[in-house]
Design an enzyme around this catalytic site. Structure first.
Site, short mmCIF file in Angstrom:
data_model
loop_
_atom_site.label_atom_id
_atom_site.label_comp_id
_atom_site.label_asym_id
_atom_site.label_seq_id
_atom_site.Cartn_x
_atom_site.Cartn_y
_atom_site.Cartn_z
N GLU A 109 0.86 -1.19 0.00
CA GLU A 109 0.00 0.00 0.00
C GLU A 109 0.89 1.23 0.00
O GLU A 109 2.11 1.13 0.17
CB GLU A 109 -0.94 0.00 1.22
CG GLU A 109 -2.05 -1.04 1.10
CD GLU A 109 -2.95 -1.12 2.31
OE1 GLU A 109 -2.67 -0.47 3.33
OE2 GLU A 109 -3.95 -1.86 2.23
N HIS A 225 -9.12 9.64 3.77
CA HIS A 225 -8.75 8.57 2.83
C HIS A 225 -9.00 9.10 1.42
O HIS A 225 -10.02 9.73 1.16
CB HIS A 225 -9.60 7.32 3.10
CG HIS A 225 -9.04 6.10 2.45
ND1 HIS A 225 -9.12 5.88 1.10
CD2 HIS A 225 -8.37 5.04 2.96
CE1 HIS A 225 -8.53 4.72 0.81
NE2 HIS A 225 -8.06 4.20 1.93
N ARG A 271 -0.75 9.17 1.75
CA ARG A 271 -2.21 9.32 1.68
C ARG A 271 -2.66 10.78 1.63
O ARG A 271 -3.60 11.12 0.91
CB ARG A 271 -2.78 8.62 2.92
CG ARG A 271 -4.21 8.32 2.84
CD ARG A 271 -4.60 7.45 4.01
NE ARG A 271 -4.49 6.05 3.67
CZ ARG A 271 -4.92 5.07 4.46
NH1 ARG A 271 -5.47 5.35 5.62
NH2 ARG A 271 -4.81 3.83 4.10
N HIS A 328 -11.36 9.63 7.63
CA HIS A 328 -11.15 8.19 7.77
C HIS A 328 -10.54 7.82 9.12
O HIS A 328 -10.92 6.83 9.73
CB HIS A 328 -10.22 7.75 6.63
CG HIS A 328 -9.94 6.28 6.59
ND1 HIS A 328 -10.93 5.35 6.40
CD2 HIS A 328 -8.77 5.57 6.69
CE1 HIS A 328 -10.40 4.13 6.38
NE2 HIS A 328 -9.08 4.24 6.57
N ARG A 363 -0.89 9.06 9.18
CA ARG A 363 -0.67 7.63 9.47
C ARG A 363 -0.34 6.85 8.21
O ARG A 363 -0.95 7.05 7.16
CB ARG A 363 -1.94 7.06 10.10
CG ARG A 363 -1.89 5.58 10.36
CD ARG A 363 -3.15 5.10 11.03
NE ARG A 363 -4.32 5.26 10.20
CZ ARG A 363 -4.74 4.38 9.29
NH1 ARG A 363 -4.09 3.25 9.09
NH2 ARG A 363 -5.84 4.61 8.59
C1 SIN Z 1 -7.50 0.92 3.13
O1 SIN Z 1 -7.83 -0.23 2.95
O2 SIN Z 1 -7.16 1.66 2.23
C2 SIN Z 1 -7.53 1.48 4.51
C3 SIN Z 1 -6.40 0.98 5.29
C4 SIN Z 1 -6.06 1.92 6.39
O3 SIN Z 1 -6.80 2.85 6.66
O4 SIN Z 1 -4.98 1.76 6.94
#
Ligand code: SIN
Length: 500
Positions: A109, A225, A271, A328, A363
């Site tokens: 990610e 998010h 993010r 989020h 985060r």
């Molecule tokens: C996501 O699945 O993008 C969220 C994961 C997260 O908030 O760490």
């Protein structure tokens, strides 16, 4: 009525609350009953379990996206605790996705330089974590769960928290006096009209702590998010970041990849960078869509996203998915050390309601389930060693929790205001506007407990956002767009009691 118990009380039944309760063995868990944020988590658990990975590399990535103010010791404890936390969950029966070799499958990610995200059933990791922890708690007779009860207030006597005020499922109030209170109530996402958080995530724990004068921290840092599905639902369905990890792209209405000029890591940039880019795209009317057509076996690998897209009349295998950022996660909260200790004896905080500094201003993806697991165990250990028998609570003066109805009007206006003025792009005048509008709404909001919580938390976030005259991580000020080296610090707040 006053009930006196000799065991710790955990308020909240998400990953942090249940991990703490399991570590304590004997405790009472106050659970509002609704499925909280953890159940909904699609993205997985970040942990350095891969052959090419180490906790210090995970720590480096966590620090790198944090806007320079994450607390290194807390980050080290989080990342070093990762592999053991995964082992514990597996011992309790959690089933994670595996690779053809039989090893745990690892995804990637944004912000992670290694593949280290562990998933269950593709995008149902939160569900699997909660299924596992709930079964373990139910199998532990020394843990009593007050299902459908709500914690309304903390009871403070002198420099110590000595209990809580609760409402039972019928709304009747009582005091439970306890030697140790652990807040694990989650974040504040529902105070925004655009959010991925389910009902109930309204900052109650933070407001309770503020009312009794507990020190708070980093209240300006809200994480948005980047990719919530923009289909008119509340909460907005999440389109997990793992999709971008598997090659999905962000495109504008013309099909152009608009992230290219923003960051060398394009869609896998931190993010906050991706979320603001999407915000600006939408603000300029240029459109923002997730093109996930490249993802193989979509329905099997991302069953939750597939279902929510189909419910919105879209097929991610052939259609572009309209996206918007949405509130989020909250990096701010109750100032706590890595054992969850707060500025008042008798009170601990863990998970999203706590601000240990582990995330700094932003985060790293998939570090929050890990936070609940790792710090839940540490907090339990500390509470078990430190709690004292309750003090005499005869001096306790009852607060608003006894007098006010639990719900009422005004909250939707706060949510819209927070999104418009205290969202991804803030300005001094916009923040002052929000503050003044809240004051105009004050009488209406203060006539019920939910409104009062919304007003108090919104005021705290706005005040912190006004104080930070720079941009850093999740906090972006269009009137101070640069990061200021002289503000590279956490923002601790000693609230004078806001319970007048
Ligand atoms: C996501 O699945 O993008 C969220 C994961 C997260 O908030 O760490």
């Amino acid at each position: 009525m006053i009930r006196r118990v000799k065991v710790p009380i955990v308020i909240g039944s998400g990953v942090a609350g249940l991990s703490t309760a399991l570590g304590l063995h004997e405790s009472i868990v106050v659970s509002a009953g609704a499925l909280g944020s953890t159940w909904w988590a699609q993205g997985g658990i970040a942990a350095a379990v891969g052959g090419d990975d180490r906790p210090d590399l995970h720590a480096r990535d966590t620090m790198a996206v944090s806007g320079g103010i994450a607390v290194r010791d807390a980050v080290d404890m989080l990342t070093e605790g990762g592999p053991a936390a995964i082992d514990r969950l597996r011992e309790l029966g959690a089933r994670f996705d595996t690779a053809p070799t039989g090893d745990i499958a690892l995804g990637r990610e944004a912000g992670h330089q290694r593949r280290r995200i562990i998933h269950a059933e593709g995008d149902r990791t939160g569900y699997e974590v909660m299924r596992t922890l709930t079964e373990a708690v139910l199998g532990q007779p020394a843990i009593e769960t007050l299902e459908g009860w709500r914690a309304l207030d903390l009871v403070r006597v002198g420099q110590r928290v000595v209990g809580i005020v609760v409402a039972d499922p019928h709304g009747d109030r009582e005091i439970i006096e306890s030697p140790a209170v652990i807040l694990a109530t989650g974040g504040i996402g529902r105070l925004y009209s655009h959010t991925t958080n389910p009902p109930g995530v309204t900052g109650d724990g933070l407001a309770m702590a503020a009312r009794v004068g507990v020190r708070l921290a980093d209240l300006e840092f809200v994480q948005f998010h980047p990719t919530a599905l923009d289909s008119g639902l509340d909460p907005m369905p999440l389109l997990t970041e793992a999709l971008r990890g598997e090659g999905a792209h962000l495109v504008d209405s013309e099909g152009g990849r608009f992230m290219i000029p923003y960051h060398p890591d394009v869609e896998l940039a931190p993010r906050d960078v991706v979320a603001r880019a999407i915000f600006w795209q939408l603000d300029r009317g240029l459109g923002a869509f997730l093109d996930a057509r490249v993802v193989d076996n979509f329905a099997d690998r991302f069953p939750t996203v597939f279902r929510v897209a189909q419910d919105a009349g879209l097929d991610p295998r052939t259609d572009l998915l309209p996206v918007s950022p949405a509130a989020h996660y909250y990096m701010g909260g109750i100032d706590a050390d890595t054992n969850g200790r707060t500025s008042l004896a008798g009170l601990w905080a863990v998970g999203e309601v706590a601000s240990t500094g582990v995330h700094g201003a932003n985060r790293l993806a998939s570090n929050s389930l890990l936070e609940g697991l790792v710090f839940g165990a540490l907090v339990a250990n500390d509470v078990a060693q430190a709690f004292e028998l309750p003090a005499d609570i005869s001096e306790f003066r009852s607060g608003p929790a006894f007098d006010l109805p639990l719900t009422g009007s005004g909250i939707e206006e706060v949510r819209a205001l927070m999104w418009e003025r205290v969202g991804l792009v803030r300005t001094g005048p916009g923040l002052w506007d929000a503050r003044n509008r809240l004051l105009e709404l004050d009488n209406e909001l203060r006539s019920n407990l939910a409104g009062r919580v919304a007003a108090d938390v919104a005021r705290l976030v706005i005040a912190a956002a006004l104080r930070r005259s720079e941009s850093r991580g999740g906090h972006y000020r269009a009137d101070y767009p640069e990061t200021d080296l002289f503000q590279a610090n956490r923002n601790l707040v000693e609230p004078i009691s806001i319970d007048d």
